[in-house]
Design a protein around this motif. Structure first.
Motif, PDB file in Angstrom:
ATOM      1  N   VAL A  11       0.879  -1.219   0.040  1.00 13.48           N
ATOM      2  CA  VAL A  11      -0.579  -0.051  -0.150  1.00 13.48           C
ATOM      3  C   VAL A  11       0.550   1.368  -0.312  1.00 13.48           C
ATOM      4  N   GLN A  12       0.407   2.126  -1.030  1.00 13.11           N
ATOM      5  CA  GLN A  12       0.980   3.877  -0.433  1.00 13.11           C
ATOM      6  C   GLN A  12       1.291   4.509   0.692  1.00 13.11           C
ATOM      7  N   PRO A  13       1.894   5.236   0.944  1.00 11.35           N
ATOM      8  CA  PRO A  13       2.431   5.678   2.187  1.00 11.35           C
ATOM      9  C   PRO A  13       0.787   6.759   2.364  1.00 11.35           C
ATOM     10  N   GLY A  65      -4.669   6.363  17.104  1.00 14.46           N
ATOM     11  CA  GLY A  65      -5.367   7.618  16.165  1.00 14.46           C
ATOM     12  C   GLY A  65      -5.130   6.907  14.773  1.00 14.46           C
ATOM     13  N   ARG A  66      -4.612   5.775  14.410  1.00 14.79           N
ATOM     14  CA  ARG A  66      -4.415   6.476  13.480  1.00 14.79           C
ATOM     15  C   ARG A  66      -4.562   3.697  12.719  1.00 14.79           C
ATOM     16  N   PHE A  67      -4.648   3.575  13.839  1.00 20.98           N
ATOM     17  CA  PHE A  67      -5.000   1.722  14.057  1.00 20.98           C
ATOM     18  C   PHE A  67      -6.594   1.636  14.728  1.00 20.98           C
ATOM     19  N   SER A  84      -3.860   5.679   7.491  1.00 19.89           N
ATOM     20  CA  SER A  84      -2.695   6.839   7.654  1.00 19.89           C
ATOM     21  C   SER A  84      -1.412   5.687   7.396  1.00 19.89           C
ATOM     22  N   LEU A  85      -1.404   4.849   6.709  1.00 21.05           N
ATOM     23  CA  LEU A  85      -0.098   3.969   6.599  1.00 21.05           C
ATOM     24  C   LEU A  85       1.340   4.876   6.670  1.00 21.05           C
ATOM     25  N   ARG A  86       2.111   4.163   6.713  1.00 18.04           N
ATOM     26  CA  ARG A  86       3.382   5.144   7.293  1.00 18.04           C
ATOM     27  C   ARG A  86       4.830   4.093   6.808  1.00 18.04           C
ATOM     28  N   PRO A  87       5.325   4.395   6.251  1.00 16.30           N
ATOM     29  CA  PRO A  87       6.125   3.052   5.523  1.00 16.30           C
ATOM     30  C   PRO A  87       6.989   3.024   7.083  1.00 16.30           C
ATOM     31  N   GLN A 110       0.693 -17.507  11.711  1.00 18.92           N
ATOM     32  CA  GLN A 110       1.748 -17.721  10.698  1.00 18.92           C
ATOM     33  C   GLN A 110       2.151 -15.144  10.561  1.00 18.92           C
ATOM     34  N   GLY A 111       1.857 -15.052  10.530  1.00 16.21           N
ATOM     35  CA  GLY A 111       1.343 -13.871  10.358  1.00 16.21           C
ATOM     36  C   GLY A 111       1.352 -13.241   8.187  1.00 16.21           C
ATOM     37  N   THR A 112       1.100 -11.546   7.828  1.00 15.78           N
ATOM     38  CA  THR A 112       1.005 -11.908   6.963  1.00 15.78           C
ATOM     39  C   THR A 112       1.795 -10.014   6.794  1.00 15.78           C
ATOM     40  N   GLN A 113       2.259 -10.391   5.142  1.00 14.82           N
ATOM     41  CA  GLN A 113       3.021  -8.896   5.546  1.00 14.82           C
ATOM     42  C   GLN A 113       2.689  -7.680   4.975  1.00 14.82           C
ATOM     43  N   VAL A 114       2.571  -6.706   4.666  1.00 14.36           N
ATOM     44  CA  VAL A 114       2.532  -5.282   5.264  1.00 14.36           C
ATOM     45  C   VAL A 114       3.499  -4.738   4.686  1.00 14.36           C
ATOM     46  N   THR A 115       3.478  -3.990   3.197  1.00 15.71           N
ATOM     47  CA  THR A 115       5.014  -3.044   3.353  1.00 15.71           C
ATOM     48  C   THR A 115       3.641  -1.831   2.462  1.00 15.71           C
TER      49      THR A 115
END
Length: 118
Positions: A11-13, A65-67, A84-87, A110-115
């Protein structure tokens, strides 16, 4: 016992993602749930937590405030709405179940990747 996360991705910033964690094999109502994350080269850290009945939530300072963490006990699912995701939010996100009667009884997904990247 299985905890299966989904919803991660690229996802984009400034964008949003909603993570889900579906739990099976345990009495979901008797477990507090948390989301953790681990970035490359860093230790795993707690992001958000919710009590067994959903009445109490806690957040790591950088995500307040974001999550938003929530749960649906009928669906045995816990969610993490991330806005409002950030790098620096880039990480593998894990859900964790903690038995309310014994805090040493823990189960992990097992986890999920967020980029987050442009």
């Amino acid at each position: 016992v299985q905890l299966v996360e989904s919803g991660g991705g690229l996802v984009q910033p400034g964008g949003s993602l909603r993570l889900s964690c579906v739990v099976s094999g345990l009495m979901f109502n008797n477990y507090a749930m948390s989301w953790y994350r681990q970035a490359p080269g860093k230790e795993r850290e707690s992001v958000a937590a919710i009590s067994s009945n959903g009445g109490i939530t806690n957040y790591e300072d950088s995500v307040k405030g974001r999550f938003t963490i929530s749960r649906d006990n009928e669906k045995k699912t816990v969610y993490l709405q991330m806005n409002s995701l950030r790098p620096e939010d880039t990480a593998v996100y894990y859900c964790r179940a903690r038995w309310v009667f014994n805090s040493n009884t823990l189960y992990w997904g097992q986890g999920t990747q967020v980029t987050v990247s442009s």
